[in-house]
Design an enzyme around this catalytic site. Structure first.
Site, PDB file in Angstrom:
ATOM      1  N   HIS A 310      -3.725  -4.165  -0.774  1.00 16.18           N
ATOM      2  CA  HIS A 310      -3.228  -2.938  -1.382  1.00 16.18           C
ATOM      3  C   HIS A 310      -2.177  -2.341  -0.474  1.00 16.18           C
ATOM      4  CE1 HIS A 310      -3.214   1.051  -3.221  1.00 16.18           C
ATOM      5  NE2 HIS A 310      -3.748   0.448  -4.270  1.00 16.18           N
ATOM      6  N   ASP A 367      -9.031  -4.071  -8.943  1.00 12.61           N
ATOM      7  CA  ASP A 367      -8.952  -5.097  -9.986  1.00 12.61           C
ATOM      8  C   ASP A 367      -9.861  -6.298  -9.737  1.00 12.61           C
ATOM      9  OD1 ASP A 367      -6.922  -3.797 -11.511  1.00 12.61           O
ATOM     10  OD2 ASP A 367      -5.540  -4.264  -9.881  1.00 12.61           O
TER      11      ASP A 367
END
Ligand SMILES: CC(C)(COP(=O)(O)OP(=O)(O)OC[C@H]1O[C@@H](n2cnc3c(N)ncnc32)[C@H](O)[C@@H]1OP(=O)(O)O)[C@@H](O)C(=O)NCCC(=O)NCCS
Length: 433
Positions: A310, A367
């Site tokens: 991320h 996700d």
């Protein structure tokens, strides 16, 4: 507690071309520090260069706080863990959009108003039917959203008043659910199903997708939590796109459609679909975790461990922690056994011990497990990113509203450093080599 504080030094000193310049320091309410460079070019002729916006604060915002090093996420100051446990998707949407938790009557009115937008214009239904059945539902959703501007000219004026903004959030939240379900129905070659106002938001969505009115409460609850976790995530790619497009005073439908487009990419919201496809590929190929990880670590392979890493989180994504627990509980409640969950867990365990991922602080993101829950809930793979868009819509709306209401509102327009040719002269086409 709110309001940015002015703590610490009030300015930073910059020495440039033998000149000293004072740049104001801005400190946010959670202690985040920024150097205000808005006058830099005017005073020095320099701009900042930060490709990928790694170190650029593009705005001040009072909606969402996240600390990527500590793995903290808060909506309007409320920890995501509390919101996910105690609130609902519609209440957290109200919270981010209006800046406070609603009273009972405010909440009821908000829910009813969203439910009143239970249909879409006939022309948009026809438009959905014109798409090939193989069309990705994100393409259909994006096209439908921008098309709504043609049926809602009253909401396409340059500056919306309070009533129009209230209508816009309720209308878009009501209609996105219908459009998403219909995009799916069309891909299945099935007729559209009229929304049922007596159902809660998530149950109605599942009903319109599947035709089954008896949506299990565990399914509706799990979907609701997933939507809550996606409501807002400060200045990510799609939200920045919404701010960028909205800053030109493009209408709200075009603005939100731009968010959907940005979200679709596999490095952003499209990752949830990509994770499932990756897990399926590992299963089908029989590749071991080590062999698969060796592939993603090889820069020439062009593949990545989807659902990992991320831009901001260099620690566990707090949403991923909640989803992982929810995933176990949903599968257990529904009695679903999914070999892809075992593969995901195995892959995560090996990756978290692998020096490559440890050194780069790559952890599972939102996700990584969400797709497995969607699958268990009967949501097809190509609808995963659409679910993300439904969840993120209130965040996009809140960020847009905040931007247009902020004093000193300006069109977003970054600068660049030109690196191309400087002294070319036009040569007629017949004389070119
Ligand atoms: C999310 C993401 C785009 C963030 O990208 P970023 O902040 O620009 O970070 P970078 O792409 O510069 O990555 C930093 C390093 O980690 C590596 N890396 C990052 N994510 C990786 C992944 N998922 N798998 C393998 N390597 C990864 C990069 O190759 C790079 O290595 P290097 O320093 O040796 O060149 C990136 O982590 C990614 O592509 N993840 C997979 C897609 C995904 O799950 N997206 C959803 C985000 S919520």
């Amino acid at each position: 507690m709110s309001a940015a504080q002015k703590l610490g030094p009030s300015s930073a000193k910059l020495r440039l071309d033998d000149k000293d310049i004072d740049l104001p320091i801005f400190i946010g309410s959670e202690g985040e520090k920024a150097i205000d460079v808005t006058k830099l070019r005017a005073e020095t002729g320099y701009v900042t260069l930060d490709s990928g916006y790694m170190d650029t604060g593009a705005c001040t915002s009072a909606i969402t706080f996240l600390d990527g090093e500590l793995g903290i996420l808060k909506y309007r100051g409320y920890p995501i863990e509390e919101i996910a446990e105690k609130s609902s998707f519609l209440e957290s949407s109200y919270l981010v959009f209006y800046g406070k938790l609603p009273s009972e009557s405010e909440y009821k009115a908000f829910v009813q108003r969203i439910a009143s937008f239970d249909d879409i214009p006939e022309g948009i239904k026809q438009q959905i039917k014109c798409f090939p059945k193989t069309a990705h539902p994100m393409a259909v959703l994006s096209a439908n959203l921008v098309s709504l501007s043609a049926w809602n000219e009253d909401l396409c004026t340059q500056d919306l008043n309070k009533d129009q903004k209230d209508t816009a959030i309720a209308q878009l939240m009501g209609q996105i659910k219908v459009m998403a379900a219909y995009a799916y129905r069309h891909s299945q070659g099935k007729d559209f199903i009229k929304s049922d106002k007596s159902l809660d938001y998530c149950s109605d969505f599942v009903y319109m997708m599947t035709g089954d009115k008896n949506v299990k409460k565990e399914v509706a609850k799990a979907l609701d939590v997933l939507l809550i976790l996606h409501v807002d995530h400060e200045q990510n790619c799609s939200t920045s796109s919404v701010r960028m497009v909205g800053s030109s005073k493009a209408n709200i439908f075009a603005t939100i459609s731009a968010g959907v487009d940005a979200l679709w990419g596999p490095l952003h919201g499209g990752a949830n679909q990509a994770v499932l496809e990756m897990l399926q590929e590992i299963k089908d190929s029989g590749k071991g975790y080590e062999a698969f990880l060796a592939e993603v670590k090889d820069k020439n392979s062009g593949s990545r461990l989807m659902g990992f890493g991320h831009r901001v989180y260099k620690n566990f994504d707090p949403r991923a922690k909640i989803i992982k627990v929810a995933c176990d509980s949903v599968l257990q409640t529904l009695g679903v056994q999914d070999p892809l969950l075992d593969i995901a867990k195995g892959l995560e365990a090996v990756a978290l011990k692998d020096e490559y991922f440890v050194a780069r602080k790559l952890y599972p993101n939102v996700d990584f497990y969400s797709g497995i829950i969607y699958r268990a809930l009967g949501i097809p793979t190509n609808m995963f990113t659409v679910m993300f868009a439904m969840g993120r819509l209130p965040g996009w709306m809140a960020q847009w509203k905040e931007m247009v209401e902020q004093p000193g509102f300006k069109i977003c327009r970054p600068r660049q450093i030109y690196t191309g040719d400087t002294h070319n002269h036009y040569v007629a086409i017949k004389d070119r080599k």
